[in-house]
Design a protein around this motif. Structure first.
Motif, PDB file in Angstrom:
ATOM      1  N   ARG A   1       0.799  -1.234   0.000  1.00  0.00           N
ATOM      2  CA  ARG A   1       0.000   0.000   0.000  1.00  0.00           C
ATOM      3  C   ARG A   1       0.831   1.284   0.000  1.00  0.00           C
ATOM      4  O   ARG A   1       0.558   2.182  -0.800  1.00  0.00           O
ATOM      5  CB  ARG A   1      -0.958  -0.010   1.200  1.00  0.00           C
ATOM      6  N   PRO A   2       1.829   1.432   0.871  1.00  0.00           N
ATOM      7  CA  PRO A   2       2.602   2.687   0.823  1.00  0.00           C
ATOM      8  C   PRO A   2       3.340   2.865  -0.493  1.00  0.00           C
ATOM      9  O   PRO A   2       3.482   3.984  -0.993  1.00  0.00           O
ATOM     10  CB  PRO A   2       3.575   2.549   2.007  1.00  0.00           C
ATOM     11  N   GLY A   3       3.800   1.735  -1.079  1.00  0.00           N
ATOM     12  CA  GLY A   3       4.473   1.832  -2.372  1.00  0.00           C
ATOM     13  C   GLY A   3       3.548   2.279  -3.480  1.00  0.00           C
ATOM     14  O   GLY A   3       3.922   3.107  -4.321  1.00  0.00           O
ATOM     15  N   THR A   4       2.319   1.752  -3.489  1.00  0.00           N
ATOM     16  CA  THR A   4       1.369   2.153  -4.529  1.00  0.00           C
ATOM     17  C   THR A   4       0.963   3.615  -4.375  1.00  0.00           C
ATOM     18  O   THR A   4       0.791   4.323  -5.369  1.00  0.00           O
ATOM     19  CB  THR A   4       0.112   1.260  -4.488  1.00  0.00           C
ATOM     20  N   LEU A   5       0.805   4.063  -3.139  1.00  0.00           N
ATOM     21  CA  LEU A   5       0.494   5.484  -2.914  1.00  0.00           C
ATOM     22  C   LEU A   5       1.605   6.374  -3.449  1.00  0.00           C
ATOM     23  O   LEU A   5       1.348   7.367  -4.147  1.00  0.00           O
ATOM     24  CB  LEU A   5       0.304   5.751  -1.418  1.00  0.00           C
TER      25      LEU A   5
END
Length: 225
Positions: A154-158
């Motif tokens: 999730r943090p990478g996709t954001l």
């Protein structure tokens, strides 16, 4: 001699070996005193209207996690990214949101804090999220694996979503502007029109991306309780 297409995003301005380009990240603070020159002015009223709408939307999304002041962090996140995205559209101003250094430093601490809070204070609820309701028993291990991977990235996709959108628009505008010197004079007017349309599109992308990051962060926070 060909140069790297992405070299326009490199922080190349140095003074006493300090990356002065990154100071553009704090330029949004210069807009704060402007709101207090004459109260209430149109800028102040418009910004208050936007903030109140965002507050009501974030309050609805947070559900049981809402308490007084809990939406401020997401409103501040929206404002910070919005100012940096818009400032990057001005000539000779470094676009800090086009670097994973900044976008990851925003999304990763938020995600980590949500996960730590959820697993420490309400681990049963976090385990329930791993397996959707009605999942067959034979598929449960696969669902846990899939949900775990989707949660970790999730943090990478954001971060990548924000960075990729900022890079794509700026790169297209730069490539088109570099062709202007080789075009005949009667085609310059079409190039200018296309650049204006792209600038309008990038302005919309700047707003949409800051809104998407803030909304997704709010949704992630609502899942931990």
């Amino acid at each position: 001699m060909m140069s790297n297409l992405f070299s326009i995003f490199d922080p190349s301005t140095n003074l006493f070996n300090l990356p002065i380009n990154w100071l553009s990240t704090m330029l949004g603070l210069l807009f704060l005193p402007f709101a207090f020159w004459l109260i209430p002015n149109r800028h102040y009223i418009l910004w208050n209207f936007i903030m109140s709408k965002l507050h009501n939307e974030f309050k609805t999304l947070m559900k049981n996690n809402y308490f007084n002041g809990s939406t401020f962090i997401f409103i501040s996140l929206f404002s910070f990214i919005l100012f940096n995205n818009f400032l990057g559209l001005f000539p000779y101003i470094f676009t800090s949101t086009s670097h994973l250094t900044l976008s990851l430093s925003i999304s990763l601490p938020l995600w980590l804090s949500f996960m730590l809070y959820g697993w420490i204070n309400n681990y049963q609820h976090m385990f329930i999220h791993m397996i959707p309701q009605g999942t067959p028993t034979i598929l449960m291990p696969f669902m846990v694996l899939i949900e775990t991977i989707s949660n970790i990235i999730r943090p990478g996709t954001l971060a990548v979503r924000l960075t990729a959108n900022m890079i794509a628009g700026h790169l297209l505008m730069t490539l088109l502007s570099n062709t202007g010197t080789n075009l005949p004079s009667y085609l310059i007017i079409f190039l200018v029109i296309i650049q204006i349309l792209l600038l309008i599109l990038e302005s919309a992308v700047a707003i949409i991306q800051s809104y998407v990051i803030a909304i997704l962060s709010t949704l992630y926070s609502s899942e931990v309780n």
